[in-house]
Write a protein that holds these residues in place. Structure first.
Motif, PDB file in Angstrom:
ATOM      1  N   GLU A 209       6.981  10.381  -6.342  1.00 44.29           N
ATOM      2  CA  GLU A 209       7.513   9.814  -4.860  1.00 44.29           C
ATOM      3  C   GLU A 209       5.803  10.028  -4.250  1.00 44.29           C
ATOM      4  OE1 GLU A 209       9.606   7.211  -4.640  1.00 44.29           O
ATOM      5  OE2 GLU A 209      10.222   7.973  -6.225  1.00 44.29           O
ATOM      6  N   PRO A 210       5.691  10.321  -3.708  1.00 44.38           N
ATOM      7  CA  PRO A 210       4.176  10.623  -3.262  1.00 44.38           C
ATOM      8  C   PRO A 210       3.054   9.825  -2.864  1.00 44.38           C
ATOM      9  CG  PRO A 210       4.350  13.119  -4.110  1.00 44.38           C
ATOM     10  CD  PRO A 210       5.824  11.982  -4.061  1.00 44.38           C
ATOM     11  N   TRP A 211       2.746   9.961  -4.612  1.00 42.51           N
ATOM     12  CA  TRP A 211       2.043   9.129  -5.163  1.00 42.51           C
ATOM     13  C   TRP A 211       2.441   7.439  -5.260  1.00 42.51           C
ATOM     14  CZ3 TRP A 211       0.511  10.896 -10.335  1.00 42.51           C
ATOM     15  CH2 TRP A 211      -1.237  10.297 -11.176  1.00 42.51           C
ATOM     16  N   LYS A 212       4.043   7.194  -5.211  1.00 39.88           N
ATOM     17  CA  LYS A 212       3.908   5.831  -4.865  1.00 39.88           C
ATOM     18  C   LYS A 212       3.690   5.783  -3.300  1.00 39.88           C
ATOM     19  CE  LYS A 212       7.518   5.428  -7.757  1.00 39.88           C
ATOM     20  NZ  LYS A 212       9.612   5.110  -7.786  1.00 39.88           N
ATOM     21  N   ALA A 213       4.010   6.241  -2.523  1.00 40.53           N
ATOM     22  CA  ALA A 213       4.050   6.125  -1.006  1.00 40.53           C
ATOM     23  C   ALA A 213       2.368   5.730  -0.607  1.00 40.53           C
ATOM     24  CB  ALA A 213       4.246   7.865  -0.069  1.00 40.53           C
ATOM     25  N   ARG A 214       1.376   6.859  -1.515  1.00 38.08           N
ATOM     26  CA  ARG A 214       0.049   6.812  -0.802  1.00 38.08           C
ATOM     27  C   ARG A 214      -0.015   5.381  -1.723  1.00 38.08           C
ATOM     28  NH1 ARG A 214      -0.036  11.446  -3.735  1.00 38.08           N
ATOM     29  NH2 ARG A 214      -0.887  10.659  -5.236  1.00 38.08           N
ATOM     30  N   ILE A 215       0.228   4.479  -2.844  1.00 30.76           N
ATOM     31  CA  ILE A 215      -0.253   3.314  -3.643  1.00 30.76           C
ATOM     32  C   ILE A 215       0.236   1.926  -2.921  1.00 30.76           C
ATOM     33  CG2 ILE A 215      -0.088   1.636  -5.205  1.00 30.76           C
ATOM     34  CD1 ILE A 215      -0.113   4.249  -7.388  1.00 30.76           C
ATOM     35  N   SER A 216       1.278   2.198  -1.866  1.00 29.48           N
ATOM     36  CA  SER A 216       2.147   1.209  -1.334  1.00 29.48           C
ATOM     37  C   SER A 216       0.845   1.219   0.399  1.00 29.48           C
ATOM     38  CB  SER A 216       3.340   1.591  -0.709  1.00 29.48           C
ATOM     39  OG  SER A 216       3.710   2.761  -0.021  1.00 29.48           O
TER      40      SER A 216
END
Length: 337
Positions: A111-118
């Motif tokens: 989830e935090p990985w996705k947030a950074r990428i977005s």
């Protein structure tokens, strides 16, 4: 099977200072790799914590290092909750191993990985051109195609990996430390009380408790390992309708302390391979089943000596976990010249 040359180093990644089931399993792995002749070290994240070893795990005498030798002969073992080393330069040449200690915590770590990428433009193109600088999301599809050894911890994680076409190199579970077995006192008088873990249970157990005010429900919380053992030693029943992301520690502790167990079917709890108890004591979270569950609890309290016999095979399996753990390591990690 993972071939490891005599001079190789094995780095086992672990969160610093934390004391939960996952970190203990990682310390157990390092401890037994060393006993089997491998040059293994804990590598804590973050790696600049002055005293990263939780006092509970000092018994494993697992050395740690803050220095990495990024060589092809070396190995990094990472839990499924921390996958940046798949792309980081300091691990780029090493053989990589993911130990799937749970299933849901893998998705939480994304989830935090996705947030950074977005929040970043053209990230997909950048990660394709420079994955070490712009690491792509380690989806199951990507992991399945990477040169990575995947180790399953539970039958639950094995089923999950197979369903998602992720190749499995082998299995390693963990084990209950002998110090907990030593806390069992067979002559202790048991009270008519039912234990539960308030951190893992929710509305369904609340409904059961509301419908059984005559039962003495006791929460297992804010206790040391010794305190947990003492409470379980004086109790007759342990009830758990929480989600089991892997082989959970508290149900195993309850079994070792000879509590009758009434368990839900969420996560690994539904698999007899992970929790080999008779199906009589395993229930779906169905409101229509609540009267039946309560009747079984009362029966376990009234006829404890008869019901506890049903859990002897599971108790025996738990007593043999460390032996199985050592054998699984020997089968998976092969030392070569």
């Amino acid at each position: 099977m993972i071939n490891i040359v005599q001079s190789a180093k094995i780095y086992v990644l672990c969160p610093a200072e934390i004391a939960t089931g996952g970190p203990e399993a990682l310390h157990q792995l390092t401890h037994h790799l060393i006993k089997q002749g491998f040059d293994a070290y804990m590598y804590y994240v973050p790696n600049d914590v002055p005293n990263p070893v939780n006092p509970q795990y000092e018994i494993y005498k697992a050395p740690y290092t803050t220095h990495l030798e990024n060589q092809e002969k070396n190995v990094v073992v990472m839990p499924e909750t921390f996958l940046p080393p798949l792309y980081q330069k300091e691990f780029s040449r090493m053989q990589k191993v993911i130990w799937w200690l749970s299933v849901p915590y893998y998705f939480e770590c994304l989830e935090p990985w996705k947030a950074r990428i977005s929040k970043k433009k053209f990230y997909g193109i950048k990660s394709f051109l420079s994955p070490s600088k712009y690491p792509p999301l380690p989806t199951l599809g990507r992991i399945s195609k990477m040169p990575v050894y995947n180790i399953r911890h539970s039958f639950f994680s094995e089923s999950f990996l197979k369903e998602n076409h992720v190749p499995i190199a082998g299995k390693i579970s963990d084990y209950m430390n002998q110090s907990f077995f030593d806390k069992f006192k067979p002559d202790t008088k048991r009270e008519n009380q039912v234990l539960y873990n308030p951190k893992k249970n929710g509305e369904f157990l609340n409904q059961i408790m509301d419908a059984s005010p005559d039962i003495n429900w006791v929460a297992v919380e804010n206790l040391s390992p010794t305190g947990v053992a003492e409470l379980m030693n004086t109790s007759k029943v342990y009830v758990d309708f929480g989600f089991h992301p892997g082989k959970e520690r508290m149900p195993r502790e309850a079994c070792i302390m000879k509590c009758c167990m009434i368990i839900g079917k969420d996560g690994s709890a539904k698999y007899a391979e992970d929790m080999p108890i008779p199906e009589l004591y395993r229930f779906e979270k169905d409101q229509n089943k609540i009267p039946e569950i309560i009747n079984l609890i009362r029966n376990c309290l009234s006829n404890y000596d008869e019901h506890i016999k049903a859990f002897e095979p599971y108790q025996q399996e738990l007593a043999e976990e460390e032996t199985t753990f050592k054998a699984d390591i020997a089968a998976l990690f092969l030392k070569t010249q």
